[in-house]
Design a protein around this motif. Sequence first.
Motif, mmCIF file in Angstrom:
data_model
loop_
_atom_site.group_PDB
_atom_site.id
_atom_site.type_symbol
_atom_site.label_atom_id
_atom_site.label_comp_id
_atom_site.label_asym_id
_atom_site.label_seq_id
_atom_site.Cartn_x
_atom_site.Cartn_y
_atom_site.Cartn_z
ATOM 1 N N SER A 69 0.827 -1.205 0.000
ATOM 2 C CA SER A 69 0.000 0.000 0.000
ATOM 3 C C SER A 69 0.863 1.257 0.000
ATOM 4 C CB SER A 69 -0.941 -0.010 1.203
ATOM 5 O OG SER A 69 -0.223 0.073 2.415
ATOM 6 N N ILE A 70 1.968 1.233 0.716
ATOM 7 C CA ILE A 70 2.873 2.386 0.754
ATOM 8 C C ILE A 70 3.470 2.642 -0.619
ATOM 9 C CG2 ILE A 70 5.097 3.208 1.647
ATOM 10 C CD1 ILE A 70 4.415 1.738 4.273
ATOM 11 N N ILE A 71 3.930 1.581 -1.272
ATOM 12 C CA ILE A 71 4.556 1.701 -2.584
ATOM 13 C C ILE A 71 3.575 2.233 -3.624
ATOM 14 C CG2 ILE A 71 5.426 0.324 -4.520
ATOM 15 C CD1 ILE A 71 6.871 -1.427 -2.451
ATOM 16 N N GLY A 111 5.630 15.037 -0.521
ATOM 17 C CA GLY A 111 4.186 14.878 -0.522
ATOM 18 C C GLY A 111 3.765 13.446 -0.784
ATOM 19 N N ALA A 112 4.430 12.802 -1.751
ATOM 20 C CA ALA A 112 4.096 11.416 -2.086
ATOM 21 C C ALA A 112 4.445 10.463 -0.945
ATOM 22 C CB ALA A 112 4.831 10.998 -3.364
ATOM 23 N N VAL A 113 5.610 10.670 -0.341
ATOM 24 C CA VAL A 113 6.013 9.829 0.793
ATOM 25 C C VAL A 113 5.039 10.006 1.959
ATOM 26 C CG1 VAL A 113 7.796 9.482 2.556
ATOM 27 C CG2 VAL A 113 8.448 9.742 0.155
ATOM 28 N N THR A 114 4.581 11.240 2.168
ATOM 29 C CA THR A 114 3.613 11.499 3.240
ATOM 30 C C THR A 114 2.332 10.705 3.028
ATOM 31 O OG1 THR A 114 4.479 13.738 3.564
ATOM 32 C CG2 THR A 114 2.251 13.281 4.396
ATOM 33 N N ARG A 115 1.821 10.713 1.796
ATOM 34 C CA ARG A 115 0.616 9.930 1.529
ATOM 35 C C ARG A 115 0.882 8.445 1.737
ATOM 36 N NH1 ARG A 115 -2.783 9.441 -4.197
ATOM 37 N NH2 ARG A 115 -3.811 7.468 -3.682
ATOM 38 N N GLY A 116 2.029 7.956 1.272
ATOM 39 C CA GLY A 116 2.344 6.542 1.464
ATOM 40 C C GLY A 116 2.377 6.163 2.929
ATOM 41 N N ILE A 117 2.987 7.014 3.760
ATOM 42 C CA ILE A 117 3.091 6.716 5.187
ATOM 43 C C ILE A 117 1.724 6.781 5.861
ATOM 44 C CG2 ILE A 117 4.008 7.581 7.373
ATOM 45 C CD1 ILE A 117 6.540 8.377 5.880
#
Length: 255
Positions: A69-71, A111-117
């Motif tokens: 899901s994170i990826i 921003g993308a990493v934040t959504r993944g986390i």
Amino acid sequence: MSTQLVALGTIVRREIVRILRIWTQTLIPPAITMTLYFVIFGKLIGSRIGTMHGFTYMQYIVPGLVMMSIITNSYGNISSSFFGAKFGRFVEEMLVSPMPNWVILLGYVTGAVTRGIIVGALVLTIALFFTDLHVAHPVTTFFSVLLGATVFSLAGFVNAVFAKKFDDIALVPTFVLTPLTYLGGVFYSVDLLSEPWHSISLVNPILYMVNAFRFGVLGVSDVPIVTAFIVMGVFVVGLSAVALRLLSRGVGLRS
């Protein structure tokens, strides 16, 4: 430096606001999908499989599903967001501004990493309703999540740079990301595979991300942890260099 921090903060804030504004599209669907995975694979199928590496099947697949899901969400967020900037033509304003390319890249990746986390934390919370988990190595868990999300955020950025229409955004997740994810040891241990499939699996980068996170949570892994972090580090450096090169040359951005 202060102006660069302001520019970086502006991009990151816009990305986070975008994620939260359309939370019914960015956060709820992956949570529902993973809940179905837990019910079907963890409960129904897992009850017939038994244990794997000393853990129940549900416990074993939870780290893989969380990392999946994170990826996928890190990749999907940046590819759609940056392509939207291209489509709306305001990416050109960033390119002609005094803003350095690394600030643009870091802002979108953050921003993308934040959504993944956020999605990963949500999925992990849901998983606790189905099984008990105790994080074995918190530091390893944190850095495996951070590096895994960063790798696919950068990959999504490269995809968005080359994409010419919205359909191009869906091609890579459908025909590359999804197969790699399912063949990356999410639902099984690669030690169970015979040759040549075992050796083929070892060239899949997602295998190393999933196992690094699984080692952090459960303390077991199919690959050496040092190797897993080296692989992720190499991808971060390589994709960052490619992304910055594309930005500096304006590939797919200037018309």
